[in-house]
Design an enzyme around this catalytic site. Structure first.
Site, PDB file in Angstrom:
ATOM      1  N   CYS A  56      -3.228   4.521   8.058  1.00  0.00           N
ATOM      2  CA  CYS A  56      -3.544   3.840   9.312  1.00  0.00           C
ATOM      3  C   CYS A  56      -2.634   4.289  10.440  1.00  0.00           C
ATOM      4  CB  CYS A  56      -3.461   2.341   9.109  1.00  0.00           C
ATOM      5  SG  CYS A  56      -4.505   1.855   7.745  1.00  0.00           S
ATOM      6  N   SER A  71     -11.064  -5.303   0.040  1.00  0.00           N
ATOM      7  CA  SER A  71     -11.751  -4.177   0.670  1.00  0.00           C
ATOM      8  C   SER A  71     -12.419  -3.307  -0.388  1.00  0.00           C
ATOM      9  CB  SER A  71     -10.720  -3.355   1.448  1.00  0.00           C
ATOM     10  OG  SER A  71     -11.331  -2.268   2.053  1.00  0.00           O
ATOM     11  N   GLY A  72     -13.656  -2.882  -0.130  1.00  0.00           N
ATOM     12  CA  GLY A  72     -14.418  -2.124  -1.126  1.00  0.00           C
ATOM     13  C   GLY A  72     -13.993  -0.674  -1.286  1.00  0.00           C
ATOM     14  N   HIS A  73     -13.550  -0.049  -0.189  1.00  0.00           N
ATOM     15  CA  HIS A  73     -13.327   1.411  -0.271  1.00  0.00           C
ATOM     16  C   HIS A  73     -12.062   1.795  -1.017  1.00  0.00           C
ATOM     17  CE1 HIS A  73     -10.217   2.128   2.965  1.00  0.00           C
ATOM     18  NE2 HIS A  73     -10.656   0.968   3.399  1.00  0.00           N
ATOM     19  N   GLN A 127      -4.846  -4.024  -2.121  1.00  0.00           N
ATOM     20  CA  GLN A 127      -4.430  -2.989  -3.085  1.00  0.00           C
ATOM     21  C   GLN A 127      -4.288  -3.558  -4.491  1.00  0.00           C
ATOM     22  OE1 GLN A 127      -4.070   0.294  -2.521  1.00  0.00           O
ATOM     23  NE2 GLN A 127      -4.064   0.377  -0.293  1.00  0.00           N
ATOM     24  N   ASN A 159       0.806  -1.226   0.000  1.00  0.00           N
ATOM     25  CA  ASN A 159       0.000   0.000   0.000  1.00  0.00           C
ATOM     26  C   ASN A 159       0.835   1.269   0.000  1.00  0.00           C
ATOM     27  OD1 ASN A 159       0.322  -1.440   2.579  1.00  0.00           O
ATOM     28  ND2 ASN A 159      -0.409   0.470   3.491  1.00  0.00           N
TER      29      ASN A 159
HETATM   30  N1  PMP Z   1      -4.296  -4.271   3.738  1.00  0.00           N
HETATM   31  C1  PMP Z   1      -3.801  -3.322   2.928  1.00  0.00           C
HETATM   32  C2  PMP Z   1      -2.655  -3.675   2.018  1.00  0.00           C
HETATM   33  C3  PMP Z   1      -4.357  -2.037   2.943  1.00  0.00           C
HETATM   34  O1  PMP Z   1      -3.869  -1.100   2.121  1.00  0.00           O
HETATM   35  C4  PMP Z   1      -5.438  -1.747   3.817  1.00  0.00           C
HETATM   36  C5  PMP Z   1      -6.043  -0.362   3.876  1.00  0.00           C
HETATM   37  N2  PMP Z   1      -5.115   0.648   4.112  1.00  0.00           N
HETATM   38  C6  PMP Z   1      -5.919  -2.778   4.630  1.00  0.00           C
HETATM   39  C7  PMP Z   1      -5.331  -4.031   4.575  1.00  0.00           C
HETATM   40  C8  PMP Z   1      -7.074  -2.558   5.565  1.00  0.00           C
HETATM   41  O2  PMP Z   1      -8.248  -2.404   4.826  1.00  0.00           O
HETATM   42  P1  PMP Z   1      -9.609  -1.928   5.501  1.00  0.00           P
HETATM   43  O3  PMP Z   1      -9.537  -0.434   5.557  1.00  0.00           O
HETATM   44  O4  PMP Z   1     -10.675  -2.426   4.589  1.00  0.00           O
HETATM   45  O5  PMP Z   1      -9.697  -2.547   6.833  1.00  0.00           O
END
Ligand code: PMP
Length: 359
Positions: free
Chosen positions: A305, A188-190, A168, A140
């Protein structure tokens, strides 16, 4: 505003939100209710599950809806408490922080300067006691595409569960989950333009539940279903793949229009089109992000995060060193970006450099 932070979360797709608002009655009811509104919502949920399964060449009953990739990653790791696990130091926080709470014997591999985990290192780290290998598909922060198919090939005949965090990757790299040969994968959808708080876990074999509750998801995950989340994710994948080539153009345009000293973090040849992480070796680099922000450009350093924390990106630190990580910025592109956004962003960076470093 110029939004270049799609890897943190995509802007939401207006046409999908409009459809949901205009057909609100389809999404209102609980799909587990037996009345007609419930049945309609349930049909929509099934339709979304089918599309999501197709998008990774899986079967619908291998798809379990969750609140996103963090939950999906936590769920898999929760099944391997106390076991020997091989992973990497550049995984997402939902892997690394969960591993800190599993009492497992963990081997964490380093990435090279190309951002890649070496298959040879995996081969060396896996032994007879290893129960789980968990590696992301696309990083990411650097955009590096990890050799998950080669890892899957190596693990194929071993009694080791292989989990791949594909968060990603979906929408950017065509995914045939059978070709990767993994046992589970997170999505992940967003990240695609769907609603936040919805994702899914692909699981080829049964796992012990993480969330107990009602009988949703074939008794595998309790909690009232998020119909609009499922719908929005399933409708976002096809447009995302169509837009992907234009993201490659934007990435190229950015590199062509910068007239300041910079280096690409990682190797462009093994990166996803939507992420560009650049090292700016200037004196006043610390002010660059603030300058972009003041001028309406949204970018990130490190992952969202750990936003708000002054810590440099642990991914770039692992690939290079902490000083380089402190002077690096992630630009990530998506459907609303135009060429003009990129040129304006480059102009701002060029002006900043002229004024602060050459003045
Ligand atoms: N794994 C990766 C590689 C991500 O980029 C992200 C989001 N930053 C996540 C997990 C977590 O995803 P979610 O926001 O849907 O919990």
């Amino acid at each position: 505003m110029i939004y270049l932070d799609y890897a943190a979360t995509s802007l939401k797709r207006g046409d999908i939100l409009k459809y949901i608002m205009e057909n609100k009655e389809l999404f209102d009811a609980n799909p587990d209710s037996v009345h007609s509104m419930g049945r309609r919502a349930s049909a929509l949920l099934d339709q979304a599950r089918g599309k999501l399964a197709d998008s990774i060449c899986a079967e619908p009953d291998e798809i379990i809806f969750t609140s996103g990739a963090s939950e999906s990653n936590n769920w898999v790791l929760d099944n391997f408490r106390g076991d020997e696990i091989v992973s990497s130091k550049i995984e997402h926080a939902s892997i690394l922080n969960k591993l800190d709470h599993t009492d497992s014997k963990i081997t964490l591999l380093n990435a090279g300067q190309d951002g890649l985990i070496k298959v040879e290192d995996i081969k060396r780290a896996v032994n007879d006691q290893t129960k789980l290998v968990t590696i992301q598909y696309v990083n990411n922060e650097s955009g590096a595409i990890q050799p998950v198919k080669e890892i899957g090939e190596f693990l194929k005949d071993k009694d080791v569960w292989f989990h791949v965090d594909c968060t990603q990757a979906l929408g950017h790299i065509k995914i045939d989950i059978n070709e990767i040969g993994c046992d589970s994968a997170s999505f992940s959808g967003h990240k695609l333009g769907g609603l936040n708080g919805f994702g899914f876990l692909y699981a080829r074999k049964p796992l012990e539940n993480l969330i107990y509750g009602g009988e949703q998801e074939n008794k595998r995950r309790g909690g009232t279903s998020f119909v609009a989340g499922a719908f929005s994710m399933s409708e976002s994948i096809e447009p995302m793949y169509k837009e992907n080539e234009s993201l490659r153009e934007l990435k190229k345009l950015m590199l062509e229009n910068l007239r300041v000293p910079y280096e690409v973090n990682g190797d462009l040849k093994v990166q996803s089109n939507h992420i560009l992480n650049l090292y700016f070796p200037f004196e006043r680099n610390d002010l660059l992000m603030t300058y972009l922000d003041m001028n309406g450009v949204c970018v990130s350093a490190g992952s969202a995060c750990s936003a708000g924390s002054p810590e440099p990106s642990y991914v770039i630190s692992n690939m290079y060193d902490e000083d380089r990580a402190r002077k690096s910025i992630r630009f990530s592109f998506g459907f609303a970006n135009k060429k003009d956004d990129i040129i304006k962003t480059c102009d701002l960076i060029n002006d900043f450099y002229e004024r602060n470093e050459n003045g």
